[in-house]
Design a protein around this motif. Structure first.
Motif, short mmCIF file in Angstrom:
data_model
loop_
_atom_site.label_atom_id
_atom_site.label_comp_id
_atom_site.label_asym_id
_atom_site.label_seq_id
_atom_site.Cartn_x
_atom_site.Cartn_y
_atom_site.Cartn_z
N THR A 1 -6.68 -1.99 -5.55
CA THR A 1 -5.87 -2.63 -4.53
C THR A 1 -4.38 -2.48 -4.82
O THR A 1 -3.96 -2.42 -5.98
CB THR A 1 -6.23 -4.13 -4.39
OG1 THR A 1 -5.33 -4.73 -3.49
CG2 THR A 1 -6.17 -4.87 -5.69
N HIS B 1 0.84 -1.20 0.00
CA HIS B 1 0.00 0.00 0.00
C HIS B 1 0.88 1.26 0.00
O HIS B 1 0.66 2.18 -0.79
CB HIS B 1 -0.89 -0.03 1.24
CG HIS B 1 -1.82 1.14 1.36
ND1 HIS B 1 -2.93 1.27 0.58
CD2 HIS B 1 -1.79 2.23 2.15
CE1 HIS B 1 -3.56 2.39 0.90
NE2 HIS B 1 -2.87 2.98 1.85
N ASP C 1 -10.95 1.72 -2.39
CA ASP C 1 -9.62 1.32 -1.91
C ASP C 1 -9.83 0.33 -0.76
O ASP C 1 -10.91 0.29 -0.15
CB ASP C 1 -8.89 2.59 -1.41
CG ASP C 1 -7.46 2.30 -1.02
OD1 ASP C 1 -6.92 1.25 -1.45
OD2 ASP C 1 -6.86 3.11 -0.29
N ILE C 2 -8.83 -0.49 -0.46
CA ILE C 2 -9.00 -1.48 0.62
C ILE C 2 -8.53 -0.94 1.96
O ILE C 2 -9.23 -1.00 2.97
CB ILE C 2 -8.27 -2.79 0.27
CG1 ILE C 2 -9.00 -3.50 -0.85
CG2 ILE C 2 -8.22 -3.71 1.49
CD1 ILE C 2 -8.38 -4.82 -1.25
N LEU D 1 -11.33 -11.03 -3.40
CA LEU D 1 -12.10 -9.81 -3.70
C LEU D 1 -13.33 -10.14 -4.54
O LEU D 1 -14.43 -9.64 -4.27
CB LEU D 1 -11.22 -8.80 -4.46
CG LEU D 1 -10.14 -8.11 -3.63
CD1 LEU D 1 -9.24 -7.28 -4.52
CD2 LEU D 1 -10.78 -7.21 -2.57
N ARG E 1 -12.92 -4.06 2.31
CA ARG E 1 -13.66 -5.30 2.05
C ARG E 1 -14.87 -5.42 2.96
O ARG E 1 -15.90 -5.96 2.57
CB ARG E 1 -12.73 -6.50 2.22
CG ARG E 1 -11.76 -6.64 1.07
CD ARG E 1 -10.72 -7.68 1.33
NE ARG E 1 -9.81 -7.26 2.40
CZ ARG E 1 -8.61 -7.78 2.59
NH1 ARG E 1 -8.16 -8.71 1.79
NH2 ARG E 1 -7.84 -7.36 3.57
N ASP F 1 -5.53 -12.85 -3.18
CA ASP F 1 -6.25 -11.63 -2.79
C ASP F 1 -7.29 -11.26 -3.86
O ASP F 1 -8.39 -10.85 -3.55
CB ASP F 1 -5.28 -10.46 -2.61
CG ASP F 1 -4.36 -10.68 -1.43
OD1 ASP F 1 -4.83 -11.25 -0.43
OD2 ASP F 1 -3.19 -10.29 -1.51
N TYR G 1 -11.33 -5.72 -10.12
CA TYR G 1 -10.31 -5.08 -9.32
C TYR G 1 -9.26 -4.50 -10.25
O TYR G 1 -9.13 -4.93 -11.40
CB TYR G 1 -9.66 -6.07 -8.35
CG TYR G 1 -9.09 -7.26 -9.05
CD1 TYR G 1 -9.82 -8.43 -9.14
CD2 TYR G 1 -7.85 -7.20 -9.66
CE1 TYR G 1 -9.33 -9.51 -9.83
CE2 TYR G 1 -7.34 -8.29 -10.35
CZ TYR G 1 -8.09 -9.44 -10.44
OH TYR G 1 -7.60 -10.50 -11.12
#
Lengths: 461, 222
Positions: free
Chosen positions: B79, A251, B51-52, B90, B60, B86, B98
């Motif tokens: 992401t 991130h 956004d995660i 999702l 999520r 992952d 995604y």
């Protein structure tokens, strides 16, 4: 130099060997002791017979008119001899002078009396004889006469009886030993059962199963179960921390990269100076290259990790292929590429293999096909089933300027000539090769007529 | 199209907003889940870009809560994680698609279009100019009795013109919006697509004019 022998025996086998050894020792001791007691009993029986016979002989010694007379008890001798065809020897001496019997019969060292005869064993004429010997004083002619009487009997009958009983005893001991082994086996099984159950509980877990193991185990195993649970707990926590760290790292790296990229892209849209536009394009390509390399390296690390621990699962292979293709359609649209997917597999075909590795292989192949395809061309994907394999064939048109070196295709960080302008890390096909090797599949990429590249993935049914 | 961007990085959110507004979309930005939940409860959005990792929770969970209410609003998750597991997760929890950061605007646009196409029938928005009507989700233009299908780049080019009719676009501007940065674009690439569109619009009352030395614009005949 000490040589270490690493004998890898299971606890059950160790227990079996130990119990078996103990059973063997006990059986052997039992056999020996019983045989000894038996031998003593047989000897005691023979001694009783010899005592009776010598008493019978003594009864037949008379003093008649001051003369010592012996009336040999042939019936007794015959009785002794008839048993097992044993040989009987006797000798009577008076005051050290041979009187009757076998004159060459050796004299034993010890003589008893009528109440307590002396017994001994002796070799004579190649036979081992049991001898009873007594010394008795007889009065005749006002003189003392020392009589030495010896009766000997061979031990054929006793040996035969001892051998017969020994044979039976051996069978009984063998039965005892085998029964003991059976009990040892049952005991080992019963003892090992909680351990086996515990081991099975751990073994049957999937790699993702990080639940605590049951502590309903024997007292001796409790520390192990507790340690294992503590380890699982720590491992879970570390894994969570690592996952969080990776997620946060991704991130924190990718979000600023996104900002750089998006700002650069917006700047590019507003920029009119060719020089600035070229610089911005270079920045954006560098960001893309960095991002792509990071993703491919992560994929490569994942493939290497799974090489050690593939996580097989059952899934529908044609559904997986269709899903991957659908996810690539928007990317194909960007280049006006038509993806034509055909499949002759009608029924749901389930395979049992590591899905992530399969997905990685197909994704990388498709990604390559799309990346190197000429705009507005067609990418055809055929999914078929043969007797032994599922066959996925991906064909795409590529620029004839690109030189396809068959030998370099699957090597890491090797890229084809004339591809420098296309963002890529040179890892894609090497990742595919490693992934397919792990799942037992095979891959072939070759150039065909008409500037078509054909990638064939064979996955065993 | 009304778009809700749920993104905690103000810079990225700003860039996304600018890009989407350039494409004539209406955009709201939520920097955390609370604001996102508030926006989605009071307004209808055509698509959510989610956004995660957000300051007040996991994107999520927001997606799960939307789906648990039987709300089938299209959601594309942005992401930073690229692992296949992952991605599968999702999709399993209800994401329509995604996109992995950093991404190209045109790719985001293409994915939005693909997702909206799957949900089409709900909000098929059309663009009109002159006698032509453009249906972006079905990649069609309609005029008179004609119904002509467009390829992706032709559609994108026509959308750019229809969103800002009679406005001049330089060749560079069109190139930036039409092609991927990674595409090898030749000098006359834009001209090729302009030429194709002109052919397809031949019987309509609109055309793409070339303003020599400056660029192109969509005009209609009087």
């Amino acid at each position: 130099m000490n040589k270490k022998f690493n004998i890898n025996l299971s606890i059950k086998n160790r227990l079996l060997i130990q119990l078996g050894f103990v059973a063997f020792v006990i059986s052997a001791c039992l056999f020996m002791i019983t045989r000894l007691v038996l031998s003593q009993a047989v000897t005691a029986t023979q001694d009783s017979l010899l005592t009776a016979s010598i008493q019978s002989l003594m009864d037949k010694i008379y003093v008649v008119e001051n003369t010592i007379s012996v009336d040999l008890p042939y019936d007794t001798f015959s009785l002794l001899g008839s048993v097992g065809e044993d040989m009987i020897f006797y000798r009577i001496d008076e005051n050290g002078v041979f009187l009757t019997g076998y004159d060459d019969f050796p004299m034993p060292k010890k003589f008893g009396n009528i109440q307590e005869p002396a017994f001994t064993n002796m070799e004579y004429l190649g036979e081992t004889l049991r001898i009873v010997a007594i010394e008795n004083i007889v009065f005749a002619m006002d003189k003392q006469h020392k009589l030495r009487i010896i009766i000997a009997q061979s031990q054929n009958f006793q040996k035969s009886v001892a051998n017969k009983i020994s044979a039976n005893l051996f069978l009984i001991t063998l039965f005892f030993f085998l029964t003991a082994i059976l009990f040892a086996f049952l005991t080992a099984n019963l003892t090992i059962r909680p351990i086996a159950r515990f081991a099975q509980d751990v073994k049957m877990r999937g790699p993702q199963n990080l639940r605590k193991v049951s502590e309903d185990v024997p007292t001796e195993l409790k520390p192990l179960a507790q340690s294992l649970n503590e380890f699982i707990s720590r491992f879970r926590s570390t894994l969570r921390q690592t996952e969080t760290f990776i997620a946060e790292a991704a991130h924190h790296i990718r979000t600023p990269l996104s900002v750089v990229r998006s700002e650069s892209e917006l700047a590019l849209r507003k920029s009119k100076t060719p020089g600035n536009r070229a610089r911005l394009r270079t920045i954006i390509k560098a960001v893309d290259q960095t991002n792509r390399s990071a993703s491919q390296l992560l994929d490569h690390a994942m493939v290497l990790y799974r090489a050690e621990r593939p996580e097989a699962e059952a899934f529908s292979i044609q559904q997986a292929v269709a899903e991957i293709i659908n996810q690539f359609r928007p990317a194909a649209d960007l280049k006006d590429l038509d993806i034509i997917f055909s499949s002759d597999v009608k029924s749901i075909e389930t395979v049992y293999l590591d899905r992530t590795l399969f997905d990685t292989s197909v994704r990388n192949l498709l990604d390559n096909a799309l990346k190197y395809s000429l705009a507005e061309s067609v990418v055809t994907i055929d999914f078929t089933k043969t007797e032994t394999d599922f066959k996925l064939i991906i064909k795409n048109h590529y620029s004839s300027a690109i030189f396809l070196d068959q030998k370099q295709l699957f090597k890491k960080f090797r890229r084809g000539e004339q591809t420098k302008e296309i963002v890529g890390s040179g890892l894609g096909l090497s990742i595919v090769m490693e992934a397919v090797n792990i799942i037992g599949a095979s891959i072939d990429v070759r150039k065909m007529k008409g500037d078509i590249v054909c990638a064939t993935l064979l996955v065993p049914c | 199209m009304k778009v809700l961007i749920v993104e905690d990085s103000p810079e990225l959110a700003k860039s996304l907003r600018l890009f989407l507004e350039l494409e004539n979309n209406h955009v709201e930005v939520a920097c955390d889940l609370a604001i996102a939940a508030h926006y989605s409860s009071v307004t209808h959005f055509d698509i959510i870009l989610l956004d995660i990792m957000l300051p007040d929770g996991d994107g999520r969970d927001f997606l799960r809560s939307i789906r648990s209410k039987n709300n089938n609003i299209p959601v594309i998750v942005m992401t930073a994680r690229s692992e296949i597991s992952d991605r599968v997760d999702l999709l399993d929890i209800g994401a329509d698609d995604y996109i992995i950061k950093p991404f190209e605007f045109v790719e985001l646009e293409a994915r939005c279009r693909a997702v909206l196409r799957r949900h089409s029938g709900q909000n098929q928005q059309a663009l009109s100019y002159g006698d032509i009507t453009v249906y972006p989700l079905s990649a069609l233009i309609e005029f008179g009795n004609h119904k002509i299908s467009l390829r992706n780049r032709e559609l994108r080019l026509l959308e750019i013109f229809c969103n800002s009719p009679e406005i001049l676009f330089s060749k560079e501007q069109l190139t930036d919006r039409l092609f991927l940065i990674s595409d090898e674009v030749t000098e006359n690439a834009v001209e090729v697509y302009i030429g194709r569109l002109r052919k397809k619009l031949l019987q309509s009352n609109v055309t793409i004019e070339t303003v020599r030395g400056i660029g192109y614009r969509l005009m209609k005949y009087e």
